[in-house]
Motif scaffolding. Structure first.
Motif, PDB file in Angstrom:
ATOM      1  N   GLN A 430      10.241   0.706   7.942  1.00  0.00           N
ATOM      2  CA  GLN A 430       9.641  -0.383   7.179  1.00  0.00           C
ATOM      3  C   GLN A 430       8.726  -1.214   8.076  1.00  0.00           C
ATOM      4  O   GLN A 430       7.609  -1.600   7.675  1.00  0.00           O
ATOM      5  N   ARG A 431       9.223  -1.382   9.284  1.00  0.00           N
ATOM      6  CA  ARG A 431       8.382  -2.137  10.214  1.00  0.00           C
ATOM      7  C   ARG A 431       7.127  -1.332  10.554  1.00  0.00           C
ATOM      8  O   ARG A 431       6.017  -1.865  10.645  1.00  0.00           O
ATOM      9  N   ASN A 432       7.340  -0.052  10.706  1.00  0.00           N
ATOM     10  CA  ASN A 432       6.174   0.806  11.003  1.00  0.00           C
ATOM     11  C   ASN A 432       5.208   0.799   9.855  1.00  0.00           C
ATOM     12  O   ASN A 432       3.975   0.776  10.046  1.00  0.00           O
ATOM     13  N   TYR A 433       5.767   0.817   8.602  1.00  0.00           N
ATOM     14  CA  TYR A 433       4.919   0.834   7.415  1.00  0.00           C
ATOM     15  C   TYR A 433       4.113  -0.460   7.346  1.00  0.00           C
ATOM     16  O   TYR A 433       2.929  -0.455   7.038  1.00  0.00           O
ATOM     17  N   VAL A 434       4.760  -1.532   7.611  1.00  0.00           N
ATOM     18  CA  VAL A 434       4.052  -2.833   7.555  1.00  0.00           C
ATOM     19  C   VAL A 434       2.948  -2.885   8.630  1.00  0.00           C
ATOM     20  O   VAL A 434       1.827  -3.332   8.381  1.00  0.00           O
ATOM     21  N   ASP A 435       3.359  -2.295   9.750  1.00  0.00           N
ATOM     22  CA  ASP A 435       2.366  -2.295  10.811  1.00  0.00           C
ATOM     23  C   ASP A 435       1.172  -1.449  10.435  1.00  0.00           C
ATOM     24  O   ASP A 435      -0.005  -1.807  10.726  1.00  0.00           O
ATOM     25  N   ILE A 436       1.438  -0.300   9.778  1.00  0.00           N
ATOM     26  CA  ILE A 436       0.336   0.605   9.367  1.00  0.00           C
ATOM     27  C   ILE A 436      -0.542  -0.100   8.341  1.00  0.00           C
ATOM     28  O   ILE A 436      -1.782  -0.028   8.395  1.00  0.00           O
ATOM     29  N   LYS A 437       0.086  -0.780   7.345  1.00  0.00           N
ATOM     30  CA  LYS A 437      -0.700  -1.425   6.298  1.00  0.00           C
ATOM     31  C   LYS A 437      -1.569  -2.532   6.875  1.00  0.00           C
ATOM     32  O   LYS A 437      -2.628  -2.831   6.316  1.00  0.00           O
ATOM     33  N   HIS A 438      -1.121  -3.123   7.841  1.00  0.00           N
ATOM     34  CA  HIS A 438      -1.920  -4.185   8.414  1.00  0.00           C
ATOM     35  C   HIS A 438      -2.868  -3.674   9.519  1.00  0.00           C
ATOM     36  O   HIS A 438      -3.624  -4.434  10.106  1.00  0.00           O
ATOM     37  N   SER A 439      -2.796  -2.366   9.740  1.00  0.00           N
ATOM     38  CA  SER A 439      -3.674  -1.827  10.793  1.00  0.00           C
ATOM     39  C   SER A 439      -5.071  -1.569  10.225  1.00  0.00           C
ATOM     40  O   SER A 439      -5.245  -1.455   9.009  1.00  0.00           O
ATOM     41  N   ASN A 440      -6.061  -1.397  11.150  1.00  0.00           N
ATOM     42  CA  ASN A 440      -7.439  -1.158  10.753  1.00  0.00           C
ATOM     43  C   ASN A 440      -7.595   0.201  10.123  1.00  0.00           C
ATOM     44  O   ASN A 440      -8.399   0.393   9.201  1.00  0.00           O
ATOM     45  N   SER A 441      -6.850   1.124  10.632  1.00  0.00           N
ATOM     46  CA  SER A 441      -6.979   2.485  10.094  1.00  0.00           C
ATOM     47  C   SER A 441      -6.550   2.535   8.643  1.00  0.00           C
ATOM     48  O   SER A 441      -7.095   3.316   7.853  1.00  0.00           O
TER      49      SER A 441
END
Length: 458
Positions: A430-441
């Protein structure tokens, strides 16, 4: 039909003849002594004369017939004649009247003759006040009162004693004259018969008051000394039987008087002979010659001696009667006490039987209870055995349970560790997902993801 001379036997026979009973074929003719007829068989009359002559007796003999005569050869010869007389006089009549006062003394002879013809006798006893009988006999036969009373006693006592055990009924002459219909009804009830009473007028015309020529006044009856002894007692018994039926308790009294009469017979014969000699002498004064004076004196002495003997006998008889009465009273007391004891014994016996029944019931209940207890003990033993097996199974089950619980706890711990690891992985994802959603990519590739959804939708 049994009854003393001049006691109403002819009147009762005449009534029965008018109510359907067959009279003899050869009737004796009426006479001045009996204006309306005797209703007796002439053949029976002649047979009785021959029998009494052979016995040295007569109709006026108050002595008993010797008992051994009835089984003698002479009696057997006369009995054969009697059977022929019965056949000739009555043929096949279903209900007939055989009547002669002398049958009272000769009844055993006639009973045997009737048995030979298979005829059942139904005995009618008729009696009359003995003082009236004595007066009638004195008028027609010049018989002294004392002899008439002895003759009355002989006939009535013998007739009663000889017929015990035979169907019989007792009639009072006065009662017959007062209400013959009631007397006939009582006879019918006693014998289970129905007589023809259609000719009542004929009976009323025959049975009238003028048949009775002598009737002693009541006050004379009460005070007459002749009725204070044997005669009075016997008369009282027969009067009661005629009114209310036979009472067998009176048999003993009649037997005692009959025995006393037999015991006194020798003295009474001497007394009556002396009395008759005296009467003969006094009735013919011309006979009182010097030689007869001595005879008269001797007769008077014999009369006095016989009277004293009779009085002594009467005194002895009275003492015997008193002793008998006392013994009877004692016996009655003993019988009463015995009856009371028997009643108490019966009550105790009843209680004992009840107690025995209750004890038997209690024993049965105890046996049932013992059986139930044994069954319960057996069940308890079985339950204990089963409980022991259950305890072992329970211990085994507990051991298995403990092992299973340990395994289960271990598995739960492993699962809990796996769940915790999974939860940590999810949280990390979940933390990774949040990080991905907030990432530029993620933002750069948003149009591409949108295009891909469109393509999947088309």
């Amino acid at each position: 039909m049994l009854g003393m001379h001049r006691s109403g036997t002819s009147a009762l026979s005449g009534v029965l003849a008018r109510l359907g009973c067959t009279p003899p074929a050869t009737l004796m003719p009426a006479s001045a002594a009996n204006e309306r007829g005797f209703f007796e068989s002439s053949e029976v009359y002649e047979l009785h004369n021959a029998m009494l002559d052979q016995l040295g007796s007569s109709w006026a003999d108050w002595r008993p017939i010797p008992e051994n005569w009835f089984a003698s050869d002479a009696a057997e010869t006369f009995r054969a004649r009697a059977v022929d007389v019965l056949r000739d006089e009555f043929e096949d009549a279903p209900l007939f009247v055989l009547k002669d006062p002398r049958i009272c003394r000769l009844f055993p002879f006639w009973r045997d003759a009737l048995d030979m013809l298979e005829i059942e006798p139904l005995i009618l006893h008729i009696h009359r006040n003995p003082l009236d009988v004595a007066a009638s006999l004195n008028r027609h036969h010049n018989m002294p009162e004392e002899e008439a009373l002895l003759l009355w006693l002989r006939h009535i006592l013998d007739a009663e004693a000889f017929t015990r055990g035979t169907p019989r009924h007792f009639v009072d002459y006065d009662g017959l004259l007062q209400d013959w219909g009631q007397e006939v009804s009582k006879m019918e009830g006693a014998f289970g018969l129905t007589l023809d009473q259609m000719d009542d007028d004929a009976v009323d015309g025959f049975l009238t008051r003028d048949l009775r020529h002598f009737q002693t006044a009541p006050d004379v009856l009460i005070n007459d000394p002749a009725l204070s002894g044997w005669v009075g007692v016997v008369l009282d018994v027969f009067d009661r039987w005629a009114k209310g039926g036979e009472n067998t308790d009176d048999h003993k009294t009649l037997d005692q008087i009959g025995e006393s009469l037999r015991s006194a017979s020798p003295f009474l014969m001497r007394l009556l002979d002396a009395n008759q000699t005296l009467r003969d002498a006094l009735s013919d004064p011309d006979r009182l010659q010097p030689g007869l004076q001595d005879e008269l004196e001797q007769t008077r002495i014999a009369l006095h001696t016989a009277s004293a003997e009779v009085k002594a006998l009467q005194t002895t008889q009275a003492a015997m009667q008193a002793a008998i009465d006392d013994a009877d009273q004692k016996r009655a007391d003993l019988e009463r006490d015995l009856a009371s004891e028997q009643a108490q014994a019966a009550s105790i016996k009843t209680s004992l039987v009840a107690e025995r029944n209750r004890a038997a019931s209690a024993e049965e209940a105890a046996a049932s209870l013992r059986s139930d207890m044994q069954a319960l003990n057996n069940a308890l033993s079985e339950a204990r055995a089963a409980s022991t097996q259950s305890d072992r199974a329970l211990a085994e089950a507990r051991a298995n349970l403990d092992s299973f619980r340990a395994e289960a706890e271990q598995r739960v711990k492993s699962l809990q560790d796996a769940i915790n690891a999974e939860r940590s992985a999810r949280a990390q994802a979940q933390r990774n997902y949040v990080d991905i959603k907030h990432s530029n990519s993620w933002r750069v590739t948003a149009p591409l993801r949108h295009l891909m959804r469109l393509l999947r939708g088309s």
